[in-house]
Scaffold this active site. Structure first.
Site, mmCIF file in Angstrom:
data_model
loop_
_atom_site.group_PDB
_atom_site.id
_atom_site.type_symbol
_atom_site.label_atom_id
_atom_site.label_comp_id
_atom_site.label_asym_id
_atom_site.label_seq_id
_atom_site.Cartn_x
_atom_site.Cartn_y
_atom_site.Cartn_z
ATOM 1 N N ARG A 75 1.253 -2.974 4.934
ATOM 2 C CA ARG A 75 1.763 -1.645 4.560
ATOM 3 C C ARG A 75 3.157 -1.781 3.944
ATOM 4 O O ARG A 75 4.146 -1.981 4.635
ATOM 5 C CB ARG A 75 1.828 -0.757 5.797
ATOM 6 C CG ARG A 75 2.394 0.620 5.541
ATOM 7 C CD ARG A 75 1.497 1.469 4.690
ATOM 8 N NE ARG A 75 0.229 1.770 5.343
ATOM 9 C CZ ARG A 75 -0.830 2.283 4.701
ATOM 10 N NH1 ARG A 75 -0.757 2.565 3.395
ATOM 11 N NH2 ARG A 75 -1.968 2.517 5.349
ATOM 12 N N ARG A 103 -6.657 -6.593 -1.923
ATOM 13 C CA ARG A 103 -5.476 -6.568 -1.038
ATOM 14 C C ARG A 103 -5.767 -7.132 0.347
ATOM 15 O O ARG A 103 -4.861 -7.240 1.163
ATOM 16 C CB ARG A 103 -4.920 -5.149 -0.930
ATOM 17 C CG ARG A 103 -5.839 -4.136 -0.292
ATOM 18 C CD ARG A 103 -5.160 -2.781 -0.173
ATOM 19 N NE ARG A 103 -6.022 -1.795 0.447
ATOM 20 C CZ ARG A 103 -5.593 -0.669 1.000
ATOM 21 N NH1 ARG A 103 -4.301 -0.382 0.992
ATOM 22 N NH2 ARG A 103 -6.428 0.180 1.541
ATOM 23 N N HIS A 163 0.262 -1.263 -6.465
ATOM 24 C CA HIS A 163 0.592 -0.123 -5.586
ATOM 25 C C HIS A 163 2.003 -0.325 -5.005
ATOM 26 O O HIS A 163 2.167 -0.616 -3.824
ATOM 27 C CB HIS A 163 -0.474 -0.113 -4.496
ATOM 28 C CG HIS A 163 -0.527 1.067 -3.605
ATOM 29 N ND1 HIS A 163 0.570 1.580 -2.958
ATOM 30 C CD2 HIS A 163 -1.574 1.838 -3.238
ATOM 31 C CE1 HIS A 163 0.183 2.602 -2.220
ATOM 32 N NE2 HIS A 163 -1.108 2.784 -2.371
ATOM 33 N N ASP A 209 0.580 13.342 -3.884
ATOM 34 C CA ASP A 209 -0.424 12.306 -4.166
ATOM 35 C C ASP A 209 -1.035 12.641 -5.521
ATOM 36 O O ASP A 209 -1.899 13.515 -5.621
ATOM 37 C CB ASP A 209 -1.481 12.308 -3.041
ATOM 38 C CG ASP A 209 -2.311 11.037 -3.043
ATOM 39 O OD1 ASP A 209 -2.195 10.249 -4.005
ATOM 40 O OD2 ASP A 209 -3.081 10.830 -2.088
ATOM 41 N N GLU A 267 2.983 3.595 -8.977
ATOM 42 C CA GLU A 267 1.991 2.540 -9.166
ATOM 43 C C GLU A 267 1.512 2.484 -10.613
ATOM 44 O O GLU A 267 0.951 3.468 -11.110
ATOM 45 C CB GLU A 267 0.797 2.811 -8.241
ATOM 46 C CG GLU A 267 1.214 3.120 -6.806
ATOM 47 C CD GLU A 267 0.063 3.658 -5.955
ATOM 48 O OE1 GLU A 267 -1.096 3.295 -6.217
ATOM 49 O OE2 GLU A 267 0.324 4.442 -5.032
HETATM 50 C C1 BG6 Z 1 -2.108 5.918 -2.622
HETATM 51 C C2 BG6 Z 1 -3.186 6.975 -2.723
HETATM 52 O O1 BG6 Z 1 -2.079 5.168 -3.775
HETATM 53 O O2 BG6 Z 1 -2.403 5.090 -1.504
HETATM 54 C C3 BG6 Z 1 -3.205 7.777 -1.429
HETATM 55 O O3 BG6 Z 1 -2.907 7.806 -3.837
HETATM 56 C C4 BG6 Z 1 -3.411 6.858 -0.245
HETATM 57 O O4 BG6 Z 1 -4.239 8.737 -1.484
HETATM 58 C C5 BG6 Z 1 -2.348 5.773 -0.290
HETATM 59 O O5 BG6 Z 1 -3.307 7.601 0.950
HETATM 60 C C6 BG6 Z 1 -2.432 4.765 0.849
HETATM 61 O O6 BG6 Z 1 -3.708 4.233 0.932
HETATM 62 P P1 BG6 Z 1 -4.058 3.229 2.095
HETATM 63 O O7 BG6 Z 1 -5.523 2.911 1.918
HETATM 64 O O8 BG6 Z 1 -3.176 2.023 1.893
HETATM 65 O O9 BG6 Z 1 -3.748 3.926 3.391
#
Ligand code: BG6
Length: 296
Positions: A75, A103, A163, A209, A267
């Site tokens: 994360r 990922r 991302h 978002d 992103e």
């Molecule tokens: C973003 C999306 O890029 O990633 C969101 O637009 C999403 O909708 C976020 O919640 C995180 O995604 P994840 O799968 O890493 O929890």
């Protein structure tokens, strides 16, 4: 594919600033430490987790609650989303993971080198009938280039995103420019509505978002940190802007309840309707350069 840090060092370490070592959770990472920057990249996910150019604070955001177990996506930093974004997975694979497979799988080291004072690390992996090569250049700029080759005998279509999580002073006090006039899909709370961005800089007052249909570069203005982050891209026709705000942050086990004001995701991507279609043997490279400066 080598994974042991010692074996990787024997083959790929650069005396001018790139070594491999066990990182969090014992996962193998590349550590870049030069006059120009400090950075870290985990082979799990091909995931850049740190980049601190000289003279500036850490640019990438990494959750204090990030899980380093070699299974879950990390994360923060820069997860690579491929071959689909969010839940745009194939209809015949309802259990496939959000944001695709890239990922959460281990990438291999293809090459390391140094040119003009910039350290370059190239990672590679394969996903279904695609070969991915990800060249990351570490200096005062962070240069990312994700190259996808279609190895199937038929045409294939994919989505992708770098991302990138940025550290910010306070989400309510930052501004984004560069997306003026762009159409975007607003996806909060299951909505799927199309809007057009106005002429003012983007500010944040609630969960955000959005998938912008824009090939434009973006500038992140953060007056409290006295820095401006320039995100310049090529072959990317989408830009995602995301902050989960209070409730969504609470719902994520690897995202601290008090962390959401300190980050924003911007992103570089290619997302429906801006998917990429490759003929057999064809290749596509999406690039992003991140640069930080101190406004006068
Ligand atoms: C973003 C999306 O890029 O990633 C969101 O637009 C999403 O909708 C976020 O919640 C995180 O995604 P994840 O799968 O890493 O929890």
């Amino acid at each position: 594919m080598l994974n042991d840090p010692q074996a990787l060092n024997d083959q790929y370490a650069l005396t001018r600033g790139l070594t491999f070592s066990p990182g969090n959770g014992g996962l193998t990472r590349a550590v870049i430490d030069t006059d120009a920057c400090r950075a870290e990249v985990y082979l799990h996910g091909g995931h850049v987790t740190r980049w601190k150019p000289a003279g500036h604070d850490e640019v990438l955001w990494l959750s204090q609650h990030a899980v380093f177990d070699g299974q879950k996506a990390i994360r923060g930093g820069i997860p690579v989303c491929f071959p689909w974004f969010a839940n745009n997975k194939p209809v015949d694979r309802p259990d496939a993971p959000a944001h695709g497979y890239a990922r959460t799988q281990r990438w291999g080291v293809l090459e390391t080198n140094e040119t003009d004072g910039q350290i370059q690390l190239t990672l590679g992996t394969t996903i279904n009938d695609y070969a991915l090569s990800y060249r990351i250049g570490f200096g005062r700029e962070l240069d990312l280039a994700l190259t996808v080759t279609n190895r199937a005998g038929t045409e294939q279509t994919f989505e992708e995103a770098l991302h990138t999580y940025f550290t910010v002073s306070q989400i309510r006090r930052i501004m984004l420019t560069g997306l003026e006039g762009a159409q975007y899909l607003h996806t909060v709370a299951g909505a799927n509505t199309l809007h057009t961005e106005g002429d003012s800089p983007i500010t944040f007052t609630a969960e955000t978002d959005r998938v912008y249909r824009s090939a434009q570069n973006v500038v992140l203005h953060d007056p409290d940190l006295q820095r401006t982050i320039h995100i310049e891209k090529s072959n990317s026709d989408s830009t995602v802007v995301w902050n989960p705000w209070i409730d969504k942050a609470k719902a994520m086990s690897d995202f601290g309840e008090d962390e959401w004001p300190g980050m924003v995701c911007i992103e570089s991507a290619n997302i429906t309707p801006n998917t990429v279609t490759l003929a057999p043997g064809a290749t596509h490279t999406m690039t992003t350069t991140v640069r930080v400066d101190t406004p006068a």
